[in-house]
Write a protein that holds these residues in place. Sequence first.
Motif, PDB file in Angstrom:
ATOM      1  N   LYS A  32       0.628  -1.183   0.124  1.00 26.45           N
ATOM      2  CA  LYS A  32       0.040   0.100  -0.023  1.00 26.45           C
ATOM      3  C   LYS A  32       0.904   1.339  -0.125  1.00 26.45           C
ATOM      4  O   LYS A  32       0.281   2.141   0.071  1.00 26.45           O
ATOM      5  CB  LYS A  32      -1.023  -0.028   1.221  1.00 26.45           C
ATOM      6  N   THR A  33       2.043   1.025  -0.049  1.00 22.56           N
ATOM      7  CA  THR A  33       3.220   2.196   0.286  1.00 22.56           C
ATOM      8  C   THR A  33       3.290   2.792  -1.311  1.00 22.56           C
ATOM      9  O   THR A  33       3.817   2.188  -2.238  1.00 22.56           O
ATOM     10  CB  THR A  33       4.471   1.782   0.820  1.00 22.56           C
ATOM     11  N   GLU A  34       3.236   3.939  -1.565  1.00 24.43           N
ATOM     12  CA  GLU A  34       3.278   4.612  -2.686  1.00 24.43           C
ATOM     13  C   GLU A  34       4.982   4.538  -2.991  1.00 24.43           C
ATOM     14  O   GLU A  34       5.804   4.807  -2.248  1.00 24.43           O
ATOM     15  CB  GLU A  34       2.962   6.188  -2.903  1.00 24.43           C
ATOM     16  N   GLY A  35       5.344   3.985  -4.096  1.00 24.81           N
ATOM     17  CA  GLY A  35       6.570   4.016  -4.609  1.00 24.81           C
ATOM     18  C   GLY A  35       7.112   2.357  -4.607  1.00 24.81           C
ATOM     19  O   GLY A  35       8.158   2.245  -5.067  1.00 24.81           O
ATOM     20  N   TRP A  58      11.851  -0.787  -4.818  1.00 19.09           N
ATOM     21  CA  TRP A  58      11.428   0.583  -4.590  1.00 19.09           C
ATOM     22  C   TRP A  58      11.880   1.517  -5.533  1.00 19.09           C
ATOM     23  O   TRP A  58      12.704   1.300  -6.143  1.00 19.09           O
ATOM     24  CB  TRP A  58      11.734   1.332  -3.407  1.00 19.09           C
ATOM     25  N   VAL A  63      10.992   7.204  -1.891  1.00 20.62           N
ATOM     26  CA  VAL A  63       9.619   6.442  -1.537  1.00 20.62           C
ATOM     27  C   VAL A  63       9.890   5.488  -0.415  1.00 20.62           C
ATOM     28  O   VAL A  63       9.116   5.021   0.009  1.00 20.62           O
ATOM     29  CB  VAL A  63       9.130   5.826  -2.905  1.00 20.62           C
ATOM     30  N   ASN A  66       8.785   6.918   2.645  1.00 20.80           N
ATOM     31  CA  ASN A  66       7.381   6.961   2.815  1.00 20.80           C
ATOM     32  C   ASN A  66       6.978   5.403   3.690  1.00 20.80           C
ATOM     33  O   ASN A  66       6.083   5.893   4.273  1.00 20.80           O
ATOM     34  CB  ASN A  66       6.685   6.738   1.503  1.00 20.80           C
TER      35      ASN A  66
END
Length: 100
Positions: A32-35, A58, A63, A66
């Motif tokens: 769910k983490t952007e990048g 990644w 990112v 993040n």
Amino acid sequence: MIARIWHGKTKLEHYEEYTDFMKSRAIPDYEKTEGFVKLTFLRRIEGDVAHFNLITFWKNIEVIKNFAGNTYETAKYYPEDEKYLLEFEEKVTHYEVFAE
């Protein structure tokens, strides 16, 4: 692209239970983490110890922050890890991916 590599160890008796925990808790957190690009989750048994290596990929270091925060070289743990892990390695390793 950056590869982030983490290693953990559990007792053999927690091999499947920790695998299930990683699938249900940790992997969705990464995804769910952007990048986030992808991951490879490895496990093996050595005597009465189970080893887990998690390689996440990644877009770049920014990112990763993040997911892990500004101290991105520090391993990220979940409260549930205390039930399973034999030790808590402080650092993860990052590599630049130059070929696939």
